[in-house]
Design an enzyme around this catalytic site. Structure first.
Site, short mmCIF file in Angstrom:
data_model
loop_
_atom_site.label_atom_id
_atom_site.label_comp_id
_atom_site.label_asym_id
_atom_site.label_seq_id
_atom_site.Cartn_x
_atom_site.Cartn_y
_atom_site.Cartn_z
N ASP A 36 0.86 -1.18 0.00
CA ASP A 36 0.00 0.00 0.00
C ASP A 36 0.90 1.23 0.00
O ASP A 36 2.03 1.16 0.52
CB ASP A 36 -0.91 0.01 1.25
CG ASP A 36 -2.15 0.88 1.07
OD1 ASP A 36 -3.26 0.33 1.17
OD2 ASP A 36 -2.01 2.08 0.84
N ASP A 61 3.81 3.29 -3.97
CA ASP A 61 2.82 3.84 -4.88
C ASP A 61 2.89 3.01 -6.16
O ASP A 61 3.88 3.06 -6.89
CB ASP A 61 3.13 5.30 -5.17
CG ASP A 61 2.15 5.94 -6.15
OD1 ASP A 61 1.29 5.23 -6.70
OD2 ASP A 61 2.27 7.16 -6.38
N ASN A 88 -6.06 -5.78 -5.23
CA ASN A 88 -7.16 -5.16 -4.50
C ASN A 88 -7.09 -3.63 -4.49
O ASN A 88 -8.11 -2.97 -4.30
CB ASN A 88 -7.17 -5.69 -3.06
CG ASN A 88 -8.10 -4.90 -2.16
OD1 ASN A 88 -9.31 -4.99 -2.26
ND2 ASN A 88 -7.51 -4.11 -1.26
N TYR A 153 -14.58 5.48 -12.82
CA TYR A 153 -14.48 4.25 -12.01
C TYR A 153 -15.12 3.07 -12.73
O TYR A 153 -14.52 1.99 -12.82
CB TYR A 153 -15.14 4.48 -10.66
CG TYR A 153 -15.11 3.26 -9.77
CD1 TYR A 153 -13.97 2.95 -9.03
CD2 TYR A 153 -16.22 2.41 -9.65
CE1 TYR A 153 -13.92 1.83 -8.20
CE2 TYR A 153 -16.18 1.29 -8.83
CZ TYR A 153 -15.04 1.01 -8.11
OH TYR A 153 -15.00 -0.10 -7.30
N THR A 188 -17.01 0.17 3.74
CA THR A 188 -15.62 0.57 3.91
C THR A 188 -15.55 2.09 3.90
O THR A 188 -16.49 2.78 3.51
CB THR A 188 -14.75 0.01 2.78
OG1 THR A 188 -15.21 0.56 1.53
CG2 THR A 188 -14.82 -1.51 2.72
#
Length: 258
Positions: A36, A61, A88, A153, A188
């Site tokens: 991450d 990144d 993910n 998206y 989330t």
């Protein structure tokens, strides 16, 4: 590390579904590489793992040049290889259709499409040398929906579906399976932030009513629990028959009916 211990790489492991996946894999005795760009998030995930868990934290990144090579190279150097990649990491933001910007499209596609494709390619080179492995991509019901205020998206997740199919065919001769999971609405941080922006874009002032209305769209009548979606990913990554590849597994409570 024992010779039979599996090794899983999870991108976007600093929060949300990525964190739940890390805990799920670790509970199954799988070594987990946490990737991450949020170093603090990775550390929080690591601290939540069982004391016996073997983990590797990589703050990176994934949109940077050479990021995939750096991540997979580090894992190979530390662990000698890998067995599972879960793509993910993702990004999404609301922009009303007539206010769409090139900057948002570029950022969304860089994270959701290009980084995923590069991670898949570089990880697959390792899996090919090892004689097989599994890759699971996180897609979305949005890839099949008309979402004018969320167009970047939705398009990016359609790209994930395409990459899943293409890479599954390219990698099948080497014993590498590639599948995807399309989660439903999970509570989330990213989901709730996006829904607040979407409510504003649609001029909806009563956020609770807006959320209730969206939740009713799921035939099962409720939102997805993060652990349910994680269990679906874990099944594809660890338990599904080797003959399953190029598939999209919907974990959306019936929203995605195809």
């Amino acid at each position: 590390m024992s010779e039979d211990q599996k090794r899983a790489v999870i991108t976007g492991a600093g929060a949300g579904l990525g964190r739940e996946l890390a805990m799920g894999f670790a509970a199954r005795g799988v070594a987990v590489a946490l990737v991450d760009r949020d170093a603090a998030g990775i550390e929080a995930t690591r601290l939540g793992l069982p004391a016996s868990a073997r983990s590797l934290s990589i703050a990176q990144d994934l949109t940077a040049d050479g990021a995939a090579e750096a991540v997979i190279g580090r894992i190979e150097a530390e662990w000698g290889g890998l067995d599972v990649l879960v793509n993910n990491a993702g990004f999404g933001a609301i922009e009303p259709f007539f206010e769409m910007s090139a900057a948002l499209w570029q950022k969304t596609l860089a994270i959701n499409v290009t980084a995923l494709a590069m991670m898949t390619k570089v990880a697959a080179l390792v899996l090919k040398r090892q004689g097989g492995g599994r890759i699971v991509n996180i897609t979305s019901p949005g890839s099949r929906m008309a979402l004018p205020n969320y167009a970047a998206y939705a398009a990016s997740k359609a790209g994930v579906d395409s990459i899943t199919r293409s890479s599954a065919i390219a990698l099948a001769p080497f014993g590498i399976t590639v599948n995807s999971v399309a989660p439903g609405m999970m509570d989330t941080e990213m989901q709730r932030s996006t829904e607040r922006d979407l409510a504003r874009a649609e001029g909806r002032e009563d956020f609770d009513a807006f959320i209730a209305e969206r939740t009713r769209r799921a035939p099962l009548g409720r939102r997805a629990r993060i652990d349910e979606v994680a269990a679906t990913v874990l099944w594809l990554a660890l338990d599904a028959p080797d003959y399953i590849t190029a598939e999209r597994l919907n974990a959306s409570g019936g929203m995605d009916r195809d």
